[in-house]
Write an enzyme that holds these catalytic residues in place. Sequence first.
Site, PDB file in Angstrom:
ATOM      1  N   ASP A   9       0.812  -1.090   0.142  1.00  0.00           N
ATOM      2  CA  ASP A   9      -0.084  -0.177  -0.046  1.00  0.00           C
ATOM      3  C   ASP A   9       0.869   1.145   0.011  1.00  0.00           C
ATOM      4  OD1 ASP A   9      -1.806  -2.029   0.185  1.00  0.00           O
ATOM      5  OD2 ASP A   9      -2.932  -1.146   2.034  1.00  0.00           O
ATOM      6  N   LYS A 103      -6.714  -4.873  -3.401  1.00  0.00           N
ATOM      7  CA  LYS A 103      -7.782  -5.438  -2.417  1.00  0.00           C
ATOM      8  C   LYS A 103      -8.848  -4.344  -1.993  1.00  0.00           C
ATOM      9  CE  LYS A 103      -4.254  -4.049   1.220  1.00  0.00           C
ATOM     10  NZ  LYS A 103      -5.260  -2.872   1.950  1.00  0.00           N
ATOM     11  N   CYS A 155      -2.030  -2.614   7.548  1.00  0.00           N
ATOM     12  CA  CYS A 155      -1.921  -3.533   6.491  1.00  0.00           C
ATOM     13  C   CYS A 155      -0.403  -4.224   6.331  1.00  0.00           C
ATOM     14  CB  CYS A 155      -2.234  -2.786   4.947  1.00  0.00           C
ATOM     15  SG  CYS A 155      -4.033  -2.167   4.935  1.00  0.00           S
TER      16      CYS A 155
END
Length: 200
Positions: A9, A103, A155
């Site tokens: 990310d 995602k 994450c």
Amino acid sequence: MTRALLIVDVQNDFTEGGALGVRGGAAVAEGVTRLLQDDPDRYTVVAASRDWHHGDDDNGGHFATGAEPDYVQTWPVHCVGGTTGAEYHPALDASLIDLHVKKGQGVPAYSAFEGTIDGGSGAGDGDGTVVGLAEALAARDVDQLDVVGIATDYCVRASALDALRAGLRVRILTSLVAGVAAESSNAALAELAESGAVLV
Ligand SMILES: [Zn+2]
């Protein structure tokens, strides 16, 4: 031994100036690019995930609607697929990435292993099939995974725990992660070390 890198990310909305900007995020983007450029043969496979949410719904309660976000279960609108906020940070050289994982399409998803890779990448690249990250790494005989990215306490943590569950040997490159808060980031790293990850 086949080693892969997972970049979690590193997106505009999770870096300075973004909807959920984390301090140190831009430096992670720069550092990861440098890592890959310095030794292009270091990794057999480079995978990167992006949070990629719907813009027209709350993504299964992930976006706060009608109330203030609690920053635990609910968050301000971020990383809507197709917007600038969802793109990789410009300092991350996306041409160095082999596997692009998306995602969070309509659901909360903290782990890159909950995402999917479009356009094949299981056995045959570009064959139109959609696979998960664990499957794609297994197809390439990856047994070691280095994890970097944002955010350490969300994450990165979730992705690394899933990588360990998938049977991979996991290292966290601690100079190339950035977290939302120091306390929770330190707790996440301690938890990962206890779970079998190596902190480098
Ligand atoms: Zn999200």
